[in-house]
Design an enzyme around this catalytic site. Structure first.
Site, PDB file in Angstrom:
ATOM      1  N   LYS A 121       0.711  -1.177   0.014  1.00 29.10           N
ATOM      2  CA  LYS A 121      -0.065   0.015  -0.045  1.00 29.10           C
ATOM      3  C   LYS A 121       0.906   1.529   0.080  1.00 29.10           C
ATOM      4  O   LYS A 121       0.640   2.471  -0.507  1.00 29.10           O
ATOM      5  CB  LYS A 121      -1.044   0.006   1.338  1.00 29.10           C
ATOM      6  CG  LYS A 121      -1.766  -1.298   1.310  1.00 29.10           C
ATOM      7  CD  LYS A 121      -3.064  -1.020   0.614  1.00 29.10           C
ATOM      8  CE  LYS A 121      -4.233  -2.069   1.024  1.00 29.10           C
ATOM      9  NZ  LYS A 121      -3.899  -3.447   0.938  1.00 29.10           N
TER      10      LYS A 121
HETATM   11  C1  LIG Z   1      -4.286  -4.651   0.367  1.00 34.42           C
HETATM   12  C2  LIG Z   1      -3.643  -5.756   0.299  1.00 34.42           C
HETATM   13  C3  LIG Z   1      -3.677  -6.869  -0.897  1.00 34.42           C
HETATM   14  C4  LIG Z   1      -4.912  -6.711  -1.411  1.00 34.42           C
HETATM   15  O1  LIG Z   1      -4.740  -5.754  -2.577  1.00 34.42           O
HETATM   16  P1  LIG Z   1      -5.929  -5.203  -3.421  1.00 34.42           P
HETATM   17  O2  LIG Z   1      -5.425  -4.231  -4.101  1.00 34.42           O
HETATM   18  O3  LIG Z   1      -7.060  -4.903  -2.362  1.00 34.42           O
HETATM   19  O4  LIG Z   1      -6.471  -6.400  -4.122  1.00 34.42           O
HETATM   20  C5  LIG Z   1      -2.960  -7.991  -0.678  1.00 34.42           C
HETATM   21  N1  LIG Z   1      -1.944  -8.129   0.195  1.00 34.42           N
HETATM   22  C6  LIG Z   1      -1.631  -7.139   1.338  1.00 34.42           C
HETATM   23  C7  LIG Z   1      -0.493  -7.531   2.134  1.00 34.42           C
HETATM   24  C8  LIG Z   1      -2.392  -5.889   1.320  1.00 34.42           C
HETATM   25  O5  LIG Z   1      -2.211  -4.997   2.230  1.00 34.42           O
END
Ligand SMILES: *Cc1c(COP(=O)(O)O)cnc(C)c1O
Length: 479
Positions: A121
């Site tokens: 993120k």
């Molecule tokens: C948010 C997240 C995901 C999922 O990503 P999306 O964009 O919601 O599909 C997968 N792994 C981690 C560690 C995340 O923080």
């Protein structure tokens, strides 16, 4: 570049107009009117660029209402080895998203989790922080971001917005429900513009408060309440960059192809991969991996999209993928149905009413092969076995979400053309998920030296009952 709504609203805003908002007025999601097409000459020129320069080259196709010099400065400030500093020993942090090969040239991890909160993120959120600050300052406005988190998103937002002018963050989290490490990550921030509120309740209680406050239109307008949720277009745009970077790292020339496997929840990460492919990046396969919450895997296998109720959502050891309604999925379906916004509006009328839709047997679903997307799902046992196998076979410790990715990548390997390198997106570092690492490996996860002992730092958090009025009062007293 102008933007449209997946549900057909007539307005055609530009990037800065939609940066601070959420959904389009008709409830749809914003997408570019058309995807910029990357020529072979551009792709050749981009191959040798630094991450920041590549980010500028790509983002300037989507962001045409910020002067080039300013956008360049924002990219330079965001994508530095100082911000993304937690690469594995031996991997080059200056690459920002280095590839860690498990099998040279064949199977690698695209490291997306070297930023301040050890999850992917940060790749988009750090850019968002700098874009917010820039646009708000230019307009002389302020924003108060209100959110609820069970871990990754809230901390990424706080680390992106800390110390930013004109931005305050009010982040609700469920008291006692996050790991000691996650609590320490968030609550140890001492920046004056960051407010942590621990709610005595579950994540859903925190989420309900955010919804209630946001539904109070008068309060929302008066106190300039905003959000940084995963449907934000700027986050998707920022994520396109590392698909290009990963492609260049995994190939020798632009005649070659690559495949990606993406641990998925809200379909934000893989949506960026889909768009990179639509722009002309030679992606042979996009493999979507889910955990036990397999609503997306079900769609790609059957054509039925059936979001689950909160009560049907499994609580798993890859918690950031515990999603039963994939908020960015509408963007992909818009492209799948030939950008027919009337059709999308109809399909989501059913979804928004708590129902499902079925594209099986439709001409649209018959064309799904054009999008090179396949899927699979994992489970707790699959994650644990994969963490163990990757550690034993390659000496590399991976987190639970990345393990879902590797597990599904192995299951789907037959769908990747021979000789095409496969990159699994590493969406978090194992330090965040100690409990499952202990279960799989019988030892503590590796943790960057800088983060040793953060649990002992002083914490700044307000404990509150799950009461909408109390949260509103808290905000009013501080803005
Ligand atoms: C948010 C997240 C995901 C999922 O990503 P999306 O964009 O919601 O599909 C997968 N792994 C981690 C560690 C995340 O923080």
């Amino acid at each position: 570049m102008k933007y449209l709504s997946t549900r057909g609203h007539a307005a055609r805003p530009e990037f800065c107009d939609i940066l601070l908002g959420g959904l389009a007025p008709d409830g749809g999601l914003y997408l570019p009117e058309s995807y910029p097409q990357i020529s072979r000459a551009e792709l050749d020129a981009w191959r040798s660029l630094s991450y920041a320069d590549l980010a500028f080259a790509i983002l300037s196709k989507f962001i045409t209402d910020i002067p080039a010099a300013d956008l360049k400065a924002i990219c330079d400030k965001t994508y530095t080895a100082q911000v993304y500093r937690f690469a594995r020993p031996g991997d080059d942090a200056a690459e920002i998203t280095p590839v860690h090969w498990l099998e040279a040239g064949k199977l690698g991890l695209l490291e997306l989790s070297n930023g301040p909160t050890l999850a992917f993120k940060d790749m988009a959120m750090q850019l968002l922080g700098n874009l917010f600050e820039y646009v708000l300052e230019r307009r002389g406005e302020t924003i108060n971001i209100l959110g609820a988190t069970s871990g990754d998103t809230g901390s990424a937002a706080e680390y992106a917005m800390r110390g930013k002018h004109a931005v305050r963050v009010f982040m609700l989290s469920p008291h006692g429900k996050m790991s000691a490490f996650q609590r320490a990550q968030m609550y140890s921030l001492q920046d004056e513009n960051i407010y942590n509120i621990a709610v005595t309740g579950m994540f859903d209680d925190a989420q309900d408060i955010v919804k209630a406050v946001s539904n109070d239109a008068a309060f929302k307008a008066r106190y300039k309440i905003g959000a940084v949720n995963s449907i934000n277009w700027a986050r998707v745009a920022a994520q396109i960059v590392y698909y290009f970077k990963g492609y260049f790292a995994a190939t020798q020339s632009n005649d070659e192809q690559v495949a990606f496997c993406v641990p998925s929840g809200n379909f934000g990460n893989i949506c960026a991969g889909h768009i990179a492919r639509q722009m002309g990046l030679p992606i042979a396969r996009l493999i979507l991996a889910t955990n036990e919450n397999d609503v997306l895997d079900e769609f790609f296998r059957t054509g039925v999209y059936r979001p689950r109720k909160a009560a049907e959502t499994h609580v798993t050891s890859s918690p950031s993928m515990d999603i039963s309604k994939a908020s960015n999925f509408e963007r992909f379906v818009f492209d799948l149905v030939g950008r027919d916004s009337k059709r999308v509006a109809e399909l989501w009328k059913a979804v928004d009413a708590g129902g499902a839709f079925d594209l099986s047997g439709s001409a649209d679903f018959a064309r799904i092969g054009d999008f090179a997307l396949v899927s699979g799902c994992s489970s707790h046992a699959g994650r644990v076995a994969t963490i163990r196998k990757v550690f034993e076979q390659y000496g590399t410790m991976i987190d639970t979400h990345t393990a879902d990715g590797i597990k599904v990548a192995w299951d789907c390997a037959g769908s990747v053309p021979a000789g095409v390198p496969l990159l699994v997106l590493e969406t978090a570092l194992p330090a965040k998920f100690a409990e499952t690492i202990r279960e799989a490996l019988g030892r503590e996860p590796e943790r960057p030296a800088e983060l040793e002992g953060i649990e002992n730092l002083p914490q700044r958090v307000e404990l509150m009952a799950p009461d909408v009025e109390a949260v509103k009062r808290f905000i009013v007293e501080r803005v």
